[in-house]
Design an enzyme around this catalytic site. Structure first.
Site, PDB file in Angstrom:
ATOM      1  N   HIS A   1      -5.170   4.582 -41.654  1.00  0.00           N
ATOM      2  CA  HIS A   1      -5.663   4.879 -40.303  1.00  0.00           C
ATOM      3  C   HIS A   1      -7.088   5.446 -40.259  1.00  0.00           C
ATOM      4  O   HIS A   1      -7.373   6.393 -39.518  1.00  0.00           O
ATOM      5  CB  HIS A   1      -4.700   5.834 -39.598  1.00  0.00           C
ATOM      6  CG  HIS A   1      -3.342   5.253 -39.313  1.00  0.00           C
ATOM      7  ND1 HIS A   1      -3.118   3.906 -39.144  1.00  0.00           N
ATOM      8  CD2 HIS A   1      -2.125   5.861 -39.156  1.00  0.00           C
ATOM      9  CE1 HIS A   1      -1.823   3.711 -38.892  1.00  0.00           C
ATOM     10  NE2 HIS A   1      -1.204   4.855 -38.905  1.00  0.00           N
TER      11      HIS A   1
ATOM     12  N   HIS B   1      -1.750   4.575 -31.219  1.00  0.00           N
ATOM     13  CA  HIS B   1      -0.589   5.038 -31.974  1.00  0.00           C
ATOM     14  C   HIS B   1       0.382   5.834 -31.104  1.00  0.00           C
ATOM     15  O   HIS B   1       0.929   6.848 -31.538  1.00  0.00           O
ATOM     16  CB  HIS B   1      -1.064   5.857 -33.181  1.00  0.00           C
ATOM     17  CG  HIS B   1      -0.165   5.773 -34.362  1.00  0.00           C
ATOM     18  ND1 HIS B   1       1.130   6.263 -34.351  1.00  0.00           N
ATOM     19  CD2 HIS B   1      -0.360   5.239 -35.588  1.00  0.00           C
ATOM     20  CE1 HIS B   1       1.672   6.055 -35.538  1.00  0.00           C
ATOM     21  NE2 HIS B   1       0.794   5.437 -36.305  1.00  0.00           N
TER      22      HIS B   1
ATOM     23  N   GLU C   1       2.470  -0.724 -32.810  1.00  0.00           N
ATOM     24  CA  GLU C   1       1.016  -0.687 -32.988  1.00  0.00           C
ATOM     25  C   GLU C   1       0.504  -2.112 -33.143  1.00  0.00           C
ATOM     26  O   GLU C   1       0.674  -2.723 -34.194  1.00  0.00           O
ATOM     27  CB  GLU C   1       0.674   0.135 -34.231  1.00  0.00           C
ATOM     28  CG  GLU C   1       1.219   1.533 -34.204  1.00  0.00           C
ATOM     29  CD  GLU C   1       1.513   2.059 -35.607  1.00  0.00           C
ATOM     30  OE1 GLU C   1       0.571   2.142 -36.416  1.00  0.00           O
ATOM     31  OE2 GLU C   1       2.674   2.371 -35.894  1.00  0.00           O
TER      32      GLU C   1
HETATM   33  C1  BGC Z   1       2.337   3.930 -40.577  1.00  0.00           C
HETATM   34  C2  BGC Z   1       3.334   4.924 -41.124  1.00  0.00           C
HETATM   35  C3  BGC Z   1       2.786   6.295 -40.898  1.00  0.00           C
HETATM   36  C4  BGC Z   1       2.594   6.473 -39.410  1.00  0.00           C
HETATM   37  C5  BGC Z   1       2.069   7.826 -39.024  1.00  0.00           C
HETATM   38  C6  BGC Z   1       2.221   4.183 -39.124  1.00  0.00           C
HETATM   39  O1  BGC Z   1       1.323   3.302 -38.561  1.00  0.00           O
HETATM   40  O2  BGC Z   1       2.672   2.611 -40.871  1.00  0.00           O
HETATM   41  O3  BGC Z   1       3.590   4.690 -42.481  1.00  0.00           O
HETATM   42  O4  BGC Z   1       3.627   7.282 -41.403  1.00  0.00           O
HETATM   43  O5  BGC Z   1       1.724   5.490 -38.930  1.00  0.00           O
HETATM   44  O6  BGC Z   1       1.130   8.304 -39.854  1.00  0.00           O
END
Ligand code: BGC
Length: 335
Positions: free
Chosen positions: A93, A163, A299
């Site tokens: 991210h 998110h 997402e």
């Molecule tokens: C990821 C997860 C992660 C979450 C929050 C998601 O997009 O795929 O593995 O734990 O985001 O961080």
């Protein structure tokens, strides 16, 4: 922690709050089948809550690169780049200080809010100065529409998403999301390894616990012993969406409240994450601790680790091009 808060309302009484901190969607209040409003987006009462608990990325804009880049390394036009490792041996991210932690410039417009951010050349290791605009609009059709745009002054990679985690029973209801009926219009998903990095293989959903082509309760198969599910601790995979342009890719129904969520996107992929890493160590806007399965995220995105997989849809953005992406979260009720 300074952050401006924007409130979007529509003709039907829906209300969405957005923060300039992280471009975070803080709350989404929508009616159930009896017209009773509840907030269905996990989050915190103020910006400080998000700064104190960045791990789940509640409601945030994710950039420059949504999901993982293996070992935080990629090459582009023959040059090698390193981005921070913040998820075991991988980058997640956008790194340690991704777009979820920036204070965006924000201004209210008719029916929405426009957020802009200039990410300097080298920000978290990514090349090129990237100018990003994200517009949130709450329509009278009960849609939260998200339009992303970005331009760069040097070749780079970009994968933006939002998110938000949803719980259509209402945040603080005390119910998890396992009874929500999930439908994802996708025949395949990306196989992952133990670090949740794609192998490059697209596997058919047919015959697996990842088959949501017909509506199935999120909890019905989440404890399946299939290897792919055990690696994610539940659902944490990228579904490969068919079709092109802005089209419906998922629909969720919460049978008790009757609330529904329909997702439309222009993106080729979608990470369905079932809140596996929420561990009950902090509470949020509903006044209760967030535990595993209390929310799910859908997402919309290009594929994880695409910069290292030439066969995946490209995430490269070059000067003179404009990155454009649209996602709609449409709320409704079913009798
Ligand atoms: C990821 C997860 C992660 C979450 C929050 C998601 O997009 O795929 O593995 O734990 O985001 O961080």
């Amino acid at each position: 922690m300074s952050s401006d808060q924007f409130e979007l309302t529509n003709a039907n009484g829906l209300r969405v709050r957005v923060l300039s901190y992280g471009g975070i969607v803080q709350s989404i209040e929508v009616p159930d089948r009896d017209g009773v409003l509840a907030n269905v987006a996990l989050g915190f009462a103020d910006a400080q809550g998000y700064a104190d608990h960045p791990g789940p990325y509640f409601g945030a804009i994710i950039g420059r690169y949504g999901n993982r880049i293996a070992k935080g390394r990629f090459t582009l036009d023959g040059a090698s780049y390193s981005v921070p490792l913040n998820n075991g041996p991988n980058s997640l991210h956008g790194g340690l200080s991704g777009f979820d932690r920036k204070i965006w410039d924000a201004r209210a417009v008719d029916g929405g809010v426009v957020l802009t951010l200039v990410s300097p050349d080298g920000d978290e290791g990514f090349p090129g100065e990237l100018s990003v605009t994200v517009t949130y609009t709450l329509t009278d059709d009960d849609e939260l529409r998200i339009d992303y745009e970005a331009v760069t002054d040097a070749p780079t990679v970009v994968n933006l998403t939002n998110h938000s985690y949803f719980n259509l029973t209402g945040v603080g209801s005390g119910s998890d999301v396992y009874g929500h009926l999930m439908q994802i219009h996708a025949d395949g998903f990306l196989e992952v390894d133990a670090g949740l990095i794609p192998s490059g293989e697209i596997l058919p959903v047919e015959g697996t616990a990842l088959d949501f082509r017909s509506p199935v309760a999120i909890g019905a198969r989440i404890r399946s012993d299939e290897a792919q599910l055990l690696l994610g601790g539940g659902y944490d995979h990228n579904w490969v969406l068919g079709g092109e342009g802005l089209r419906e890719v998922a629909r969720v129904v919460e049978p008790v409240s009757g609330r529904t969520l329909t997702v439309l996107t222009t993106e080729p992929g979608m990470q369905f994450y079932s809140g596996n890493f929420l561990d009950g160590t902090f509470a949020g806007s509903g006044g209760l601790a967030y535990r595993q399965g209390d929310g799910f995220a859908l997402e919309t995105q290009h594929f994880p680790d695409a910069p290292n997989h030439p066969s995946f849809p490209s995430t490269v953005l070059r000067p003179g091009e404009t990155y454009r992406s649209t996602t709609i979260y449409r709320f409704g009720v079913e009798a």
